[in-house]
Design an enzyme around this catalytic site. Sequence first.
Site, mmCIF file in Angstrom:
data_model
loop_
_atom_site.group_PDB
_atom_site.id
_atom_site.type_symbol
_atom_site.label_atom_id
_atom_site.label_comp_id
_atom_site.label_asym_id
_atom_site.label_seq_id
_atom_site.Cartn_x
_atom_site.Cartn_y
_atom_site.Cartn_z
ATOM 1 N N HIS A 143 27.223 -26.289 -2.429
ATOM 2 C CA HIS A 143 26.122 -25.783 -1.605
ATOM 3 C C HIS A 143 26.495 -25.814 -0.128
ATOM 4 C CE1 HIS A 143 22.205 -24.794 -0.268
ATOM 5 N NE2 HIS A 143 21.624 -25.970 -0.307
ATOM 6 N N CYS A 163 18.076 -23.979 3.914
ATOM 7 C CA CYS A 163 18.938 -23.571 2.790
ATOM 8 C C CYS A 163 18.705 -22.127 2.386
ATOM 9 C CB CYS A 163 18.744 -24.514 1.611
ATOM 10 S SG CYS A 163 19.186 -26.212 2.035
#
Lengths: 132, 401
Positions: free
Chosen positions: B348, B83
């Site tokens: 996200h 991420c």
Amino acid sequence: MANQIPLVDYLVLGDRPHLVAKECTSCGARYFDRRNACASCGRTEFTSVDIATEGEVRAFTIVAFAAPGIPTPYVAAMVDCGGTSVRANLINVPPDPEHVSLGMQVRLATEVVGTDDEGTEAIGFGFEPKEG
Amino acid sequence: MASDDLWILGIHMTKFGKHPDKDMVDLASEAVLGALADGGVAMSDMGVIAAGSLMAASAGIGQQLQKQLGQTGVPVYNVANACATGATALRVAMMAIKAGEADMGLAFGVEKLAGAGLLTGGSRKDDSGTFTPSGRYGAVAPVDGRIGTEIMPGVFAQIGMEYGHRYGGTSFELFARISEKNHAHSTLNPLAAYSKKMSLEEIMGDFMVAYPNTRPMCSANCDGAAAAVVISGAKLRTLSLEQQRRAVKISASVLTTDPWEESCQILPDVNTLTRNAATMAYEQAGVGPSDLDLVELHDCFATAELVHYDNLMLCEQGGAVDFFNSGATWRDGTMPVNVSGGLESKGHPIGATGIANVWEVSTHLRGEAGPRQIEGAKIGMTHVIGLGSACGVHILEKSAG
């Protein structure tokens, strides 16, 4: 009695089931997996140490949604066993926030998690509430 | 502007959400063309390209983009770093400029994850054959769900609970209130995947994923892209005054990994590497937490936001619960956090996230954030965590011009 095999190689079965860790002979870092070297100090010599079978719940979650085939809900936790952190499920306790709490005192317990085509049982481990 | 400073010249993000009619190259192209137009430059000006995508880095997403927008022959680095992929791509472009290999570079991040569900955790079938130990733990059967959990909502739930065990004061309701804040913030962000205000009751009553994280307390899988043009101070001085005025200074850029800690291979330690990155970033920028006007931090789950208040030193050590309860992190508080709506509502799309948060802060520093503008914002921070782990922190400053 059926043949038994531990779910993972760091679980020792027998009269007094317990976990064993690989401890770095140089810095004392402990690991449960096969090692190439110590991630803390880089040395390559390890000795086997028994892990305390009682501990305290330092973190937990109650997993309600998981990948296909995994029964839910279950309680996943990190247990502090005499200074060594262990990843495990909490078992023999209702999986809800009323029965599971941070700081809860627990002890190691084993359970059958599966049987293969030859009748061998795989024995897993978890931690259950200490009585009293 | 000092010659060795680095600046954001142009930056853009797509709307996050569901884009069934666009593939990853479409999304990346939209972000890149937007960033180039924002900076008043062209693909032919880019001396280096860093392409971030967790799912498509190995497929050469950077060169795929070039095939549509311009095959200029410059080096492309395809980047994947969990991420932290977007922040890592940004740093790759910056490092190339720092190294003197280019004076202007492009970084973009893109992902298509709408409807992806859980991204980690192993499925399980009926036992069959003969039990044979395999792998690093000598396991005879899958262990996810038998020895703890591998799913991200459960891992980050434990990370928040561990903070509660150490310092006290946490509860299901506290974590849900953090989510309530971010969903409230999202109502002002037209680019957010979800921009619906949610009450505390709705959040706590929603589908439970991994206690204490219900669905709206989890980052939203979605499609999206973001891109930035990075430029050296020396090159920026040759551009127009308007370009110089809108440029945003990158006062600090740091990437760390998780140093060994006792329990870090049992439950990932997202704390130490974030604290290390923040410490280095404050030192690089010559500012402290009290100088920040806004922070976009990695609220991949509501339970994660709490610990990062502490890790980024926005509050005293151990004081994150009181800090949140004081109202400080709401958009009208003393330290607005995730005014974009955060990952829980903005969404996200992993590779894009670490550039989209830079876009958010840059937009406030330029005074161009419209109804959600944090008035007078001069300094802001962005933070991402990729589990495994990698932490990217940037400190951005408004141009003095």
